[in-house]
Design an enzyme around this catalytic site. Structure first.
Site, short mmCIF file in Angstrom:
data_model
loop_
_atom_site.label_atom_id
_atom_site.label_comp_id
_atom_site.label_asym_id
_atom_site.label_seq_id
_atom_site.Cartn_x
_atom_site.Cartn_y
_atom_site.Cartn_z
CB SER A 223 -0.95 -0.05 1.19
OG SER A 223 -2.02 0.86 1.03
CE LYS A 227 0.46 5.49 -2.10
NZ LYS A 227 -0.35 4.89 -3.14
CD GLN A 269 -4.63 7.63 -3.29
OE1 GLN A 269 -4.04 6.57 -3.32
NE2 GLN A 269 -4.65 8.39 -2.21
CG HIS A 357 -5.00 -3.29 0.76
ND1 HIS A 357 -4.29 -3.29 -0.42
CD2 HIS A 357 -4.61 -2.16 1.44
CE1 HIS A 357 -3.50 -2.23 -0.46
NE2 HIS A 357 -3.67 -1.53 0.65
#
Length: 409
Positions: A223, A227, A269, A357
């Site tokens: 998540s 990044k 997003q 997730h």
């Protein structure tokens, strides 16, 4: 407003790092023979609805040889720091020391007149022998750690939140990195984490008592931390394998494609949303909130910074917010860099839904196992050719690309 630099007309070259007053630069991203052109000003950027050409130099010429990638990569790293992440300081190797005790390595950094320290716990496998290959977990590893340990891979937990906070939009400039370099440093939280991972690797190289082989390192995160894992791998060439897990926007998903998905009614997003949510990107990145098509790069080029090293995206089609379609399109665009370099088996993408997730399903373990075996453990016989999704989306070259893969000498 971003700094305005000399026009690219007639290309004036600068050493990457002279673009900021503090001498920030990314040593690992810039080969010595690759000076980087001056960065354009925000006002000089022109809109481009397509995913930018990763093979096109800033002077308008295109790559002709595989060895040209070193210098093109240096340009992309400069653009990424100037417009997206902020600058990664070039901290002298001698500034970092390490100590080891009770399955923990403590990293000490003395630079800029300040001293900071952080500790990373290490979980060791019960098979194999030291020095072990190791997977660095940004915050933690959400991979199947028990299986990694059975394969003889150690797990290192990297305390990214201590290096740079990411609680919300008010976290900017907080954490150990900013205690050393100042709360107004250009580096975003993600770039501060990447800097911290580099210092951890410095310490591992100097601390053989930790029993970790610094030549066989991977990095992962899920998540928001995914990044960060991508950036750590992109800006640190000592990392052999980068495994971002469901990183979504600013990870596997391109800003342009996600904007198109949003316009089509998908709950994904976007750049305009993310810049107000947290401090993962430099503050000036918000200038692109409603004009992502002015970015001189996109996430396919950030991913390509890992080339020619190995990169494996692990994605989840059940998470609409992550924009699975954008991630798939972006991955296929990024993969073309490895194709051009003649090493398509070093970049993979696996996108499977039906799970929570950050919960790696058993169905993605074969891909992870193959990449770890080949690029961290050293078993070259494993098959790492994987570009798959369980969705029905495809890369529409005509919609997103106005460039093709060059035949490089």
């Amino acid at each position: 407003m971003l700094k305005s630099f000399i026009s690219l007309v007639g290309i004036t070259t600068l050493v990457l790092g002279t673009l900021t007053g503090s001498g920030d630069k990314d040593r690992a991203a810039r080969p010595a023979k690759c000076p980087v052109p001056a960065m354009p000003s925000f006002s000089s950027l022109t809109a481009n609805a397509k995913l930018p050409d990763p093979f096109l130099f800033m002077n308008g010429s295109r790559m002709k040889k595989r060895k040209d990638w070193d210098c093109r990569r240096a340009e992309i790293a400069g653009l990424a720091q100037e417009f997206v992440y902020g600058y990664k300081p070039e901290t002298a190797y001698a500034a970092t020391t390490g100590s080891f005790a009770e399955d923990k390595i403590t990293v000490n950094v003395n630079d800029n007149g300040k001293t900071i320290a952080f500790t990373c716990s290490i979980t060791y496998p019960k098979t194999g022998s030291q020095p072990y290959p190791a997977m660095i977990g940004m915050g933690a590893s959400n991979l199947n750690n028990s299986e990694l340990l059975k394969m003889g891979v150690a797990i290192i937990n990297f305390p990214n939140n201590k290096i740079a906070e990411q609680l919300n939009g008010g976290s900017r400039g907080k954490g150990l990195f900013y205690e050393m370099y100042g709360s107004d440093h250009s580096a975003s939280a993600i770039m501060a984490w990447a800097w911290g991972v580099s210092r951890l690797i410095d310490a591992l190289e100097k601390t053989p008592a930790a029993g970790i082989d610094p030549a066989r390192l991977g990095v992962t995160g899920c998540s928001r931390n995914g990044k960060g894992a991508l950036a750590a791998g992109a800006f640190e060439q000592r990392i052999k394998l980068t495994v971002p897990q469901e990183p979504g926007a600013g990870g596997a998903a391109s800003w342009r494609v996600s904007d198109a998905q949003k316009a089509a009614g998908k709950n994904v997003q976007t750049l305009s949303q993310i810049v107000g949510e947290n401090v993962w990107f430099r503050s000036e990145f918000g200038l692109f909130g409603k004009v992502s098509d002015k970015l001189p790069l996109d996430q396919h080029m950030i991913a390509a910074l890992c080339a020619p090293r190995a990169l494996l995206f692990l994605e989840n089609t059940s998470m609409e917010w992550l924009s699975p379609a954008s991630s798939w399109i972006t991955a296929n665009a990024a993969h073309k860099v490895w194709e051009a370099l003649g090493i398509p088996d070093r970049m993979g993408f696996s996108q499977i839904g039906g799970h929570n997730h950050c919960a790696l399903p058993d169905s993605q373990m074969p891909e992870l196992r193959a990449y770890v075996m080949k690029f961290m453990i050293g078993n070259s016989s494993d098959d790492t050719v994987v570009m798959k999704t369980d969705s029905d989306v495809s890369l529409d070259d005509g919609r997103w690309l106005d460039w093709s893969v060059p035949k490089l000498k």
